[in-house]
Design a protein around this motif. Structure first.
Motif, PDB file in Angstrom:
ATOM      1  N   ASP A 161      -1.429   3.859   9.298  1.00 14.37           N
ATOM      2  CA  ASP A 161      -1.545   3.744  10.746  1.00 14.37           C
ATOM      3  C   ASP A 161      -2.958   3.315  11.136  1.00 14.37           C
ATOM      4  OD1 ASP A 161      -0.369   3.913  13.252  1.00 14.37           O
ATOM      5  OD2 ASP A 161      -1.059   5.961  13.576  1.00 14.37           O
TER       6      ASP A 161
ATOM      7  N   GLU B 294      -1.952   7.285   6.848  1.00  9.80           N
ATOM      8  CA  GLU B 294      -3.150   6.532   6.455  1.00  9.80           C
ATOM      9  C   GLU B 294      -3.026   5.065   6.871  1.00  9.80           C
ATOM     10  OE1 GLU B 294      -3.634   5.371   2.336  1.00  9.80           O
ATOM     11  OE2 GLU B 294      -5.719   6.000   2.351  1.00  9.80           O
TER      12      GLU B 294
ATOM     13  N   GLY C 199      -6.986   9.964   5.610  1.00 13.94           N
ATOM     14  CA  GLY C 199      -6.531   8.772   6.328  1.00 13.94           C
ATOM     15  C   GLY C 199      -5.560   9.135   7.437  1.00 13.94           C
ATOM     16  N   GLU C 200      -4.638  10.037   7.141  1.00  9.03           N
ATOM     17  CA  GLU C 200      -3.685  10.483   8.158  1.00  9.03           C
ATOM     18  C   GLU C 200      -4.411  11.192   9.303  1.00  9.03           C
ATOM     19  OE1 GLU C 200      -1.304  13.994   7.400  1.00  9.03           O
ATOM     20  OE2 GLU C 200       0.491  12.997   8.180  1.00  9.03           O
TER      21      GLU C 200
ATOM     22  N   ARG D 277       0.838  -1.205   0.000  1.00 12.69           N
ATOM     23  CA  ARG D 277       0.000   0.000   0.000  1.00 12.69           C
ATOM     24  C   ARG D 277       0.871   1.253   0.000  1.00 12.69           C
ATOM     25  NH1 ARG D 277      -4.957   2.756   1.922  1.00 12.69           N
ATOM     26  NH2 ARG D 277      -6.123   0.846   1.815  1.00 12.69           N
TER      27      ARG D 277
ATOM     28  N   VAL E 171      -5.806  10.175   1.095  1.00 12.63           N
ATOM     29  CA  VAL E 171      -4.662   9.813   1.932  1.00 12.63           C
ATOM     30  C   VAL E 171      -4.537  10.808   3.082  1.00 12.63           C
ATOM     31  CG1 VAL E 171      -2.180   9.377   1.959  1.00 12.63           C
ATOM     32  CG2 VAL E 171      -3.526   8.707  -0.018  1.00 12.63           C
TER      33      VAL E 171
ATOM     34  N   ASP F  43      -5.216   2.206   8.718  1.00 13.51           N
ATOM     35  CA  ASP F  43      -5.691   1.165   7.802  1.00 13.51           C
ATOM     36  C   ASP F  43      -5.279  -0.244   8.221  1.00 13.51           C
ATOM     37  OD1 ASP F  43      -6.936   0.827   4.968  1.00 13.51           O
ATOM     38  OD2 ASP F  43      -5.204  -0.507   5.052  1.00 13.51           O
TER      39      ASP F  43
ATOM     40  N   ARG G 106      -9.245   4.111  -5.464  1.00 12.33           N
ATOM     41  CA  ARG G 106      -8.390   4.046  -6.646  1.00 12.33           C
ATOM     42  C   ARG G 106      -7.485   2.836  -6.653  1.00 12.33           C
ATOM     43  NH1 ARG G 106      -4.697   8.203  -7.755  1.00 12.33           N
ATOM     44  NH2 ARG G 106      -4.665   7.273  -9.808  1.00 12.33           N
TER      45      ARG G 106
ATOM     46  N   ARG H 138       9.008   5.471  -6.865  1.00  7.73           N
ATOM     47  CA  ARG H 138       8.563   4.083  -6.724  1.00  7.73           C
ATOM     48  C   ARG H 138       9.294   3.444  -5.561  1.00  7.73           C
ATOM     49  NH1 ARG H 138       4.427   3.643 -10.560  1.00  7.73           N
ATOM     50  NH2 ARG H 138       4.682   1.382 -10.421  1.00  7.73           N
TER      51      ARG H 138
ATOM     52  N   THR I  62      -6.025   9.172  12.232  1.00  5.85           N
ATOM     53  CA  THR I  62      -5.186   8.894  13.397  1.00  5.85           C
ATOM     54  C   THR I  62      -4.817  10.183  14.105  1.00  5.85           C
ATOM     55  OG1 THR I  62      -4.180   6.799  12.770  1.00  5.85           O
ATOM     56  CG2 THR I  62      -2.793   8.294  14.007  1.00  5.85           C
TER      57      THR I  62
ATOM     58  N   ARG J  41     -13.584   0.709   6.611  1.00  2.00           N
ATOM     59  CA  ARG J  41     -12.577   0.317   5.631  1.00  2.00           C
ATOM     60  C   ARG J  41     -12.679  -1.133   5.183  1.00  2.00           C
ATOM     61  NH1 ARG J  41      -7.865   3.372   4.936  1.00  2.00           N
ATOM     62  NH2 ARG J  41      -8.144   5.443   5.809  1.00  2.00           N
ATOM     63  N   TYR J  42     -12.978  -2.029   6.119  1.00  2.00           N
ATOM     64  CA  TYR J  42     -12.952  -3.454   5.767  1.00  2.00           C
ATOM     65  C   TYR J  42     -14.266  -4.160   6.042  1.00  2.00           C
ATOM     66  CZ  TYR J  42      -8.116  -2.695   4.724  1.00  2.00           C
ATOM     67  OH  TYR J  42      -6.961  -2.226   4.150  1.00  2.00           O
TER      68      TYR J  42
ATOM     69  N   ARG K 168       2.160   1.817  -3.449  1.00  2.00           N
ATOM     70  CA  ARG K 168       1.088   2.220  -4.368  1.00  2.00           C
ATOM     71  C   ARG K 168       0.681   3.668  -4.139  1.00  2.00           C
ATOM     72  NH1 ARG K 168      -2.288  -1.668  -2.875  1.00  2.00           N
ATOM     73  NH2 ARG K 168      -3.725  -0.341  -1.726  1.00  2.00           N
ATOM     74  N   ARG K 169       0.481   4.027  -2.874  1.00  2.04           N
ATOM     75  CA  ARG K 169       0.042   5.386  -2.555  1.00  2.04           C
ATOM     76  C   ARG K 169       1.082   6.426  -2.965  1.00  2.04           C
ATOM     77  NH1 ARG K 169      -5.241   5.947  -2.469  1.00  2.04           N
ATOM     78  NH2 ARG K 169      -6.229   5.709  -0.444  1.00  2.04           N
TER      79      ARG K 169
ATOM     80  N   GLU L  76       1.030   6.869  -6.657  1.00  7.53           N
ATOM     81  CA  GLU L  76      -0.152   7.635  -7.087  1.00  7.53           C
ATOM     82  C   GLU L  76       0.029   9.132  -6.848  1.00  7.53           C
ATOM     83  OE1 GLU L  76      -3.528   4.207  -6.009  1.00  7.53           O
ATOM     84  OE2 GLU L  76      -3.380   6.029  -4.813  1.00  7.53           O
TER      85      GLU L  76
END
Lengths: 359, 359
Positions: A269, A267, B266-267, A49, B263, A271, B4, A63, B270, B124-125, A52-53, A56
């Motif tokens: 943290d 994020e 998401g941060e 993740r 994102v 997720d 995404r 990368r 927390t 989220r899940y 990927r993030r 993006e």
């Protein structure tokens, strides 16, 4: 976690004033060895993740490619490789390098330490990040937290633990500070690689083994040979992952690439912990259906362990000034958090969880 | 939160294959009215953080500017303004629009609902995000969670609440589903703007008022006129903030701008909770030094409230198919989370918090 708080605001204003000077997105590729295998798909999934993030957020130009434990760097040498610069960054718990400096343990978890939310408060709004930064500077690294498991389970036992008499002499697969606490309880802590736990338990080389929580433990199948499943893993009230990056490489990154990593880790943290919280309950049900017998640690064992853990922290404080410094800060913050959580969050949890079970 | 997931991976690969086609960073400015004033500096601070992070991640080109409640949009009309497109996005709790559709309450908090971590797992899940998306599509909006307070306090009382007899007839400033539960308990719930709470309590227009937690409550000075401070706020086991964006505006954003928002939120998930957890304990100490007397809700009141809350959910399920759909999903997930947390996290918390208080 907000290293660019001031820098970022200023940078933003400058960018607005002079829009012609656009950020450049240089092509940068980092390798990120993990201390965990691909089969621990939640932990390793957080590495994927992150990659990927960050891609993006940087037009695919930055990368970060993760590698499972052992593929390019051995599981326990990630920090060393990052320090030396043979890789740019890594995914590894600070606790693994306890032998180099015991204070590193605080940045994963310590027995009877803070839980996941309390750790987040200490890292972000206490002195946690600052203290981590001081310690990791000694390894030419920066450190940021990288996901959390929540409180872990307390391991698998061939025979039921009924009191201290069953702990003495117990051959227990447990690492880190938890192992040192069990040593003080008279147990024989041993370190065994995950792949060897099952045969060692089956052959009686060890009597017990702790690993993570139901979702990951299920993969090892220990319920078939050691049916008593203890809770909680009081030596791991949380378990914070670690992102380490070579300090020189980190400082050479464009500021917005550093921000992309910080925000993505922020994020993660939430997720990763959410993913474990969703996956663990059904896994526990399957384990119980498969013969696991849930047991609480006897109060006597936990109270003795509490005393011995705090004795250990005193001993380590005598041996390492860094440990003393972090423990003093951590303990004060922990005690305040413990008091506060008792007043509200824990009071709610206790009532609601019990009432739901009754109705 | 990972809209995404597949698109992003594909986009990244395409960008690598054809590096000449760089992402463009168009200049986009969004206004984000909040339902909260600047004085609630943790809640409002999260709006500022979102704006700052998104700007840092987009070369200062995507600017989300927050506005305090009432400055460009009234506190309770943020969703309407976003729906109509007079502003692009907003910071507002879904619960505020309970009158339009009761099911919206689940995306802030409900009495005896899930705590902050459990909500993150559901969103989220579990099916949380999907169900929120269905509901908010009806308002031409997208919704994402935007910070959390943790379990809130249970309010300030001029007279001590000793049992149900003290709840009947109680004029209590409490909004939302908590108000409906207290109505069923025989209390008289009223809604009063924060600035009017102090004079209303002082003049005896109300007997009690609930607000947020120690750090925010301290600003109102209620401890001087209603010294009994009850815990926990069982109608707010968490309180999730809401980011709403006009669906048309959202879909028109470049994909990496959407990722930057996701994102950063998401941060903040927390970060905001961590900030409250760090600020609340010293604030509670100051309040107690200033005369506040901490009280637990009597068990009888909480048990009656539990029963009435679940009765209310049945009633609302009869009136709103959307409420029934979300409640069925939410309740199943909640009960599983409650069971799981009892086994591990709550077991650790209970032992450690009590042991620290003893030693």
């Amino acid at each position: 976690m907000d290293r660019r708080l001031f820098l970022g605001a200023a940078g933003g204003a400058a960018a607005l004033a002079a829009p012609a000077i656009a950020q450049t997105n240089p092509e940068i590729r980092w390798r990120m060895p993990s201390s965990f295998p691909r089969t621990l798909d939640v932990l390793y999934g957080s590495c994927e993740r992150l990659g990927r993030r960050v891609a993006e957020l940087t037009d695919g130009k930055f990368r970060i490619t993760p590698f499972p434990a052992g593929e390019i760097v051995p599981a326990l040498q990630v920090l060393d490789s990052v320090q030396q610069g043979s890789v740019e960054c890594g995914h590894t718990p600070a606790l693994f390098y306890f032998g180099k400096e015991p204070a590193l343990a605080f940045f994963t978890c310590v027995p009877f330490g803070m839980n996941r939310r309390q750790m987040a408060a200490w890292m972000r709004y206490g002195d946690g990040m600052k203290l981590a930064d001081e310690l990791f500077a000694g390894f030419n690294c920066i450190f940021m937290n990288f996901g959390d498991t929540g409180t872990q389970m307390g391991g698998w036992f061939r025979n039921e633990i009924r009191g201290m008499q069953d702990v003495r002499g117990l051959k227990f697969r447990i690492a880190g500070l938890g192992g040192l606490v069990f040593e003080r309880l008279g147990a024989v802590p041993t370190q065994i690689a995950p792949g060897d736990i099952y045969p060692s338990l089956e052959r009686g080389v060890i009597d017990a083994a702790e690993f993570i929580g139901p979702y990951d433990d299920e993969k090892l199948g220990l319920n078939r040979i050691a049916r008593f499943y203890n809770s909680p893993g009081f030596w791991e009230p949380c378990s914070m992952g670690g992102f380490v990056a070579n300090r020189t490489a980190w400082n050479a990154l464009p500021a917005h690439y550093r921000t992309a990593v910080e925000v993505a880790l922020g994020e993660i943290d939430t997720d990763q912990n959410a993913r474990y919280d969703a996956l663990n309950p059904p896994a526990l049900r399957r384990l119980i259906a498969g013969g696991a017998q849930l047991r609480s640690w006897p109060r006597e064992v936990m109270q003795t362990a509490w005393r011995e853990a705090h004795g250990l922290y005193e001993d380590l404080s005598g041996r390492s000034p860094a440990f003393r410094k972090v423990w003093d800060n951590y303990r004060t913050f922990r005690n305040e958090q413990y008091q506060w959580f008792r007043v509200v969050d824990n009071a709610f949890d206790n009532f609601a969880f019990a009432e739901a079970a009754r109705s």
